[in-house]
Design a protein around this motif. Sequence first.
Motif, short mmCIF file in Angstrom:
data_model
loop_
_atom_site.label_atom_id
_atom_site.label_comp_id
_atom_site.label_asym_id
_atom_site.label_seq_id
_atom_site.Cartn_x
_atom_site.Cartn_y
_atom_site.Cartn_z
N VAL A 14 0.87 -1.18 0.00
CA VAL A 14 0.00 0.00 0.00
C VAL A 14 0.90 1.23 0.00
N ALA A 15 0.73 2.08 -1.00
CA ALA A 15 1.53 3.30 -1.10
C ALA A 15 0.63 4.52 -1.04
N ILE A 16 1.13 5.58 -0.43
CA ILE A 16 0.39 6.82 -0.29
C ILE A 16 1.22 7.95 -0.87
N THR A 17 0.63 8.74 -1.77
CA THR A 17 1.31 9.89 -2.34
C THR A 17 0.59 11.17 -1.90
N GLY A 18 1.03 12.30 -2.45
CA GLY A 18 0.55 13.58 -1.98
C GLY A 18 -0.77 14.07 -2.54
N ALA A 19 -1.44 13.28 -3.35
CA ALA A 19 -2.74 13.69 -3.86
C ALA A 19 -3.77 13.70 -2.73
N THR A 20 -4.86 14.41 -2.93
CA THR A 20 -5.92 14.39 -1.93
C THR A 20 -6.61 13.03 -1.93
N GLY A 21 -7.06 12.60 -0.75
CA GLY A 21 -7.74 11.31 -0.66
C GLY A 21 -7.01 10.28 0.17
N VAL A 22 -6.16 10.74 1.10
CA VAL A 22 -5.42 9.80 1.95
C VAL A 22 -6.36 8.94 2.79
N VAL A 23 -7.60 9.40 2.97
CA VAL A 23 -8.58 8.64 3.74
C VAL A 23 -8.81 7.25 3.13
N TYR A 24 -8.63 7.11 1.82
CA TYR A 24 -8.80 5.80 1.19
C TYR A 24 -7.75 4.81 1.68
N SER A 96 -0.95 10.44 -7.03
CA SER A 96 -0.79 11.77 -7.61
C SER A 96 -0.44 11.66 -9.10
N MET A 97 -0.60 12.75 -9.80
CA MET A 97 -0.25 12.76 -11.22
C MET A 97 1.25 12.64 -11.42
N LYS A 98 2.04 13.12 -10.46
CA LYS A 98 3.49 12.94 -10.54
C LYS A 98 3.86 11.47 -10.45
N THR A 99 3.25 10.76 -9.50
CA THR A 99 3.53 9.33 -9.36
C THR A 99 3.03 8.56 -10.58
N LEU A 100 1.84 8.92 -11.07
CA LEU A 100 1.32 8.31 -12.30
C LEU A 100 2.32 8.45 -13.43
N VAL A 130 -6.14 7.18 -8.81
CA VAL A 130 -5.71 8.51 -9.25
C VAL A 130 -6.68 9.58 -8.78
N ARG A 131 -6.11 10.73 -8.36
CA ARG A 131 -6.91 11.83 -7.83
C ARG A 131 -6.49 13.12 -8.49
N GLU A 132 -7.30 13.58 -9.43
CA GLU A 132 -7.10 14.86 -10.08
C GLU A 132 -8.34 15.16 -10.90
N THR A 133 -8.66 16.42 -11.08
CA THR A 133 -9.76 16.79 -11.96
C THR A 133 -9.67 18.28 -12.26
N PRO A 134 -9.90 18.68 -13.50
CA PRO A 134 -10.05 17.82 -14.68
C PRO A 134 -8.69 17.27 -15.11
N PHE A 135 -8.71 16.25 -15.96
CA PHE A 135 -7.47 15.68 -16.48
C PHE A 135 -7.00 16.46 -17.70
N ASN A 136 -5.67 16.66 -17.80
CA ASN A 136 -5.14 17.20 -19.05
C ASN A 136 -4.65 16.06 -19.92
N LEU A 137 -4.17 16.37 -21.10
CA LEU A 137 -3.80 15.33 -22.06
C LEU A 137 -2.64 14.47 -21.54
N ALA A 138 -1.71 15.08 -20.82
CA ALA A 138 -0.59 14.30 -20.27
C ALA A 138 -1.10 13.27 -19.27
N HIS A 139 -2.06 13.66 -18.43
CA HIS A 139 -2.64 12.72 -17.47
C HIS A 139 -3.29 11.54 -18.20
N LEU A 140 -4.08 11.86 -19.21
CA LEU A 140 -4.80 10.81 -19.95
C LEU A 140 -3.84 9.87 -20.67
N ARG A 141 -2.80 10.43 -21.26
CA ARG A 141 -1.82 9.58 -21.96
C ARG A 141 -1.07 8.70 -20.97
N ASN A 142 -0.74 9.24 -19.81
CA ASN A 142 -0.05 8.43 -18.80
C ASN A 142 -0.95 7.31 -18.29
#
Length: 198
Positions: A14-24, A96-100, A130-142
Amino acid sequence: MTSPKSPPPARLIVAITGATGVVYAVRLLEVLRATTEIETHLVISEAGLMSLNQEVGMKKKQLEAMADVVYNVRDIGAAIASGSFQTMGMIIAPCSMKTLASVALGLSENLISRAADVTLKERRRLVLMVRETPFNLAHLRNMTSVTEMGGIIFPPLPSFYQHPASIAEMVDHSVGRVLDLFAIPHQLTPEWLGLKAS
């Protein structure tokens, strides 16, 4: 003559990154702690620790006490950095999108992205909440790239067909669905049996 090795325990990273949603992740560890059959291996980024305090008011030691084994995110030589260390797979919650991006590009810049890379190369189950919104093209491609490598992109989106009465019930639904992906039994959310006849 050497005796045969006993099978390793059912280990889940189980890994936790800096995106919002650590409660999960917190809820996931709570549920797995009550399941003696699963050995949890936790790694959390520096940004994840900030989210932990900001979002759920927990200290690092409180979180670490919920896992069976804890690693430093910079310890690239840890057990989970090797494919010879048997696991069921890995959940990054939240991702996070960085980790993605790091996983998508195979950068292995820290223990989280290295363990994810190992999970993919060993053809084990990798789930990215993954936790981000809206997604940009880099997010979607990753996300497409990780999916093509065998990973599962799992944005923790709330469902409303079961009429959740609280945030906790919404969290439980997403955590339950993730556990389903690993065939881990739980009582977090009922199985959907179809629409009731009116």
